[in-house]
Design a protein around this motif. Sequence first.
Motif, short mmCIF file in Angstrom:
data_model
loop_
_atom_site.label_atom_id
_atom_site.label_comp_id
_atom_site.label_asym_id
_atom_site.label_seq_id
_atom_site.Cartn_x
_atom_site.Cartn_y
_atom_site.Cartn_z
N GLN A 1 0.77 -1.20 0.17
CA GLN A 1 0.01 -0.13 -0.02
C GLN A 1 1.03 1.35 0.04
O GLN A 1 1.97 1.41 0.63
CB GLN A 1 -0.83 0.07 1.23
N VAL A 2 0.59 2.10 -0.98
CA VAL A 2 1.16 3.34 -0.72
C VAL A 2 1.14 4.23 0.42
O VAL A 2 0.23 4.28 1.11
CB VAL A 2 0.89 4.34 -1.98
N GLN A 3 2.34 4.72 0.84
CA GLN A 3 2.53 5.72 2.14
C GLN A 3 2.79 7.01 1.83
O GLN A 3 3.53 7.12 0.63
CB GLN A 3 3.57 5.09 2.82
N LEU A 4 2.22 7.91 2.30
CA LEU A 4 2.62 9.23 2.05
C LEU A 4 3.16 10.19 3.28
O LEU A 4 2.68 9.99 4.53
CB LEU A 4 1.06 9.95 1.70
N VAL A 5 4.10 10.81 2.98
CA VAL A 5 4.76 11.39 4.12
C VAL A 5 4.55 13.08 3.62
O VAL A 5 4.94 13.59 2.52
CB VAL A 5 6.14 11.25 4.07
N VAL A 6 3.99 13.91 4.47
CA VAL A 6 3.85 15.16 4.35
C VAL A 6 4.90 16.19 4.91
O VAL A 6 5.42 15.90 6.02
CB VAL A 6 2.32 15.73 5.01
N SER A 7 5.20 17.19 4.22
CA SER A 7 6.23 18.09 4.75
C SER A 7 5.81 19.58 4.29
O SER A 7 4.93 19.80 3.49
CB SER A 7 7.67 17.85 4.41
N GLY A 8 6.12 20.54 5.27
CA GLY A 8 5.86 21.77 5.01
C GLY A 8 4.76 22.28 6.03
O GLY A 8 4.40 21.78 7.08
N GLY A 9 4.00 23.51 5.85
CA GLY A 9 3.16 23.76 6.65
C GLY A 9 3.96 25.04 7.77
O GLY A 9 5.18 25.18 7.59
N GLY A 10 3.22 25.32 8.66
CA GLY A 10 3.72 26.22 9.85
C GLY A 10 3.09 27.44 10.04
O GLY A 10 1.61 27.36 9.80
N LEU A 11 3.71 28.40 10.37
CA LEU A 11 2.91 29.79 10.73
C LEU A 11 3.53 30.81 9.86
O LEU A 11 4.51 30.80 9.51
CB LEU A 11 3.45 30.23 12.06
N MET A 12 2.52 31.42 9.43
CA MET A 12 2.66 32.63 8.37
C MET A 12 1.98 33.58 8.70
O MET A 12 0.77 33.49 8.89
CB MET A 12 2.60 31.87 6.82
N GLN A 13 2.20 34.87 8.30
CA GLN A 13 1.31 35.95 8.11
C GLN A 13 0.44 36.11 6.97
O GLN A 13 0.75 35.61 6.10
CB GLN A 13 2.19 37.29 8.34
N ALA A 14 -0.66 36.84 7.23
CA ALA A 14 -1.58 36.92 6.11
C ALA A 14 -0.88 37.52 5.04
O ALA A 14 0.08 38.64 5.03
CB ALA A 14 -2.84 37.68 6.66
N GLY A 15 -1.20 37.10 3.59
CA GLY A 15 -0.35 37.48 2.41
C GLY A 15 0.81 36.78 2.06
O GLY A 15 1.58 37.01 0.93
N GLY A 16 1.38 36.03 3.18
CA GLY A 16 2.57 35.18 2.86
C GLY A 16 2.31 33.88 1.96
O GLY A 16 1.16 33.68 1.68
N SER A 17 3.27 33.23 1.86
CA SER A 17 3.31 31.94 1.09
C SER A 17 3.77 30.70 1.71
O SER A 17 4.66 30.84 2.80
CB SER A 17 3.90 31.99 -0.17
#
Length: 116
Positions: A1-17
Amino acid sequence: QVQLVVSGGGLMQAGGSLRLSCAASEPIVGITAMGWFRQAPGKAHEIVASINWTNRTYYTDSVKGRFTISKDNVKNTVSLQMNSLKPEDTAVYYCYANPSRGDRVWGQGTQVTVSS
């Protein structure tokens, strides 16, 4: 079965990326579609964006023009580039994959918090 690993996310101010990535444990060419859901506190689970094996994409209305989903068949990843972030984008984001056979597979959630 395929497994998925997520990275990224966090805290950002409005308007950011921010950029989320979802790495699959097997070639995604065999996966019919992948995408991202999110769940904000007190709100229903909603699909954010998806991309299928033909590179057809879908975006929920609230993120159109701000978020971009893409996939890399060499790196076996799907990414979500989130620009012009808004406080209402705050949620836990989940990657998913629809294999050609079997049930939908989920990656772990990642928190995205956008401050005003």
